[in-house]
Scaffold this active site. Sequence first.
Site, mmCIF file in Angstrom:
data_model
loop_
_atom_site.group_PDB
_atom_site.id
_atom_site.type_symbol
_atom_site.label_atom_id
_atom_site.label_comp_id
_atom_site.label_asym_id
_atom_site.label_seq_id
_atom_site.Cartn_x
_atom_site.Cartn_y
_atom_site.Cartn_z
ATOM 1 N N LYS A 36 0.763 -1.190 -0.077
ATOM 2 C CA LYS A 36 0.273 -0.151 -0.037
ATOM 3 C C LYS A 36 0.533 1.393 -0.077
ATOM 4 C CE LYS A 36 -3.646 2.485 0.099
ATOM 5 N NZ LYS A 36 -4.451 3.231 1.849
ATOM 6 N N LYS A 47 1.437 12.093 5.320
ATOM 7 C CA LYS A 47 1.985 11.302 5.807
ATOM 8 C C LYS A 47 2.737 9.529 4.701
ATOM 9 C CE LYS A 47 -1.688 8.305 6.977
ATOM 10 N NZ LYS A 47 -2.072 7.082 7.103
#
Length: 299
Positions: free
Chosen positions: A174, A242
């Site tokens: 991911k 992030k």
Amino acid sequence: MVETTAGVVGLGKMGGNMAKHLLDEGFEVYGHDLQPGAREAFADYGGIVADSGRDVARQSDVTITSLPNSEIVKGVYTGEGGLAHESVDTTFLEMSTIAPPTTEIVADAVEETPAEILDAPITGGPENSRDGTLTGLVGGKEAVFDSEHAQDVLQALCAELHYAGSSGAGHAMKLLNNTMSMGNLLLAMETVALGARYGIDSERLWEILGNASATSVAFESRMPRVLERDFEAGFSVDFARKDVGLAVDMADSEDFPMVMGSLVHRLYTQASDEGFGEEDVGAVVKMFEQELEDRVGGE
């Protein structure tokens, strides 16, 4: 009614929509969230609100966790009242975007219980979580991935499923995916801003680049919204910052010099510092527009 019972801990944009889709698909769904509004919306749609995340997991064959960051995930599993407990026998699908070291901590904690866990982060936005067209990137024991209960829930939520490898591989994939995607988008937004400076019509830029070798999924999903000057967050600049930051941390832990990824992270940090952090990632175009004093779309 589907025989597999499902639970969702974290009923925000993604988790709440996944819970609603599972209800639409005939699952009995238990859920919990710290926010009263999220619990109320879930209950109004037909979900069963549990008193705690642990109670969700106790009553569910498969329990999804969809949470904001690594520290929260770690706390939800291993903190006081956490999910990793001897009284819990479920298959966890950890669908948040978190650092692989957190995956290891959580997996080790679950290993001491009767439960199983797969790291199963997803790609796609809230609309994909609502209509069951997510892409699942799964790590963990292959036998658990292939099990009936896990497949019932994963197949209901995902149009595509990919088994990436052992525990942590799903979360790592991911981060790799998001770093590539966000890098593609940055270059695309800089490029169309230059095209606008050169005097090429924004719609023409979209028509041509969207059908040429330059295109990407990130460009195709964001450019129409940029043309409409619609920057309401689906996936925010701060989330991009992030996630790419986590990928850079992963590279550092492997002593891998992630030159381009580090640059991508710095540019998203700059966009956040310039006030675009809570806007959709397409808002990075404003950073380049400020430099060039031209605007893409919105004519």
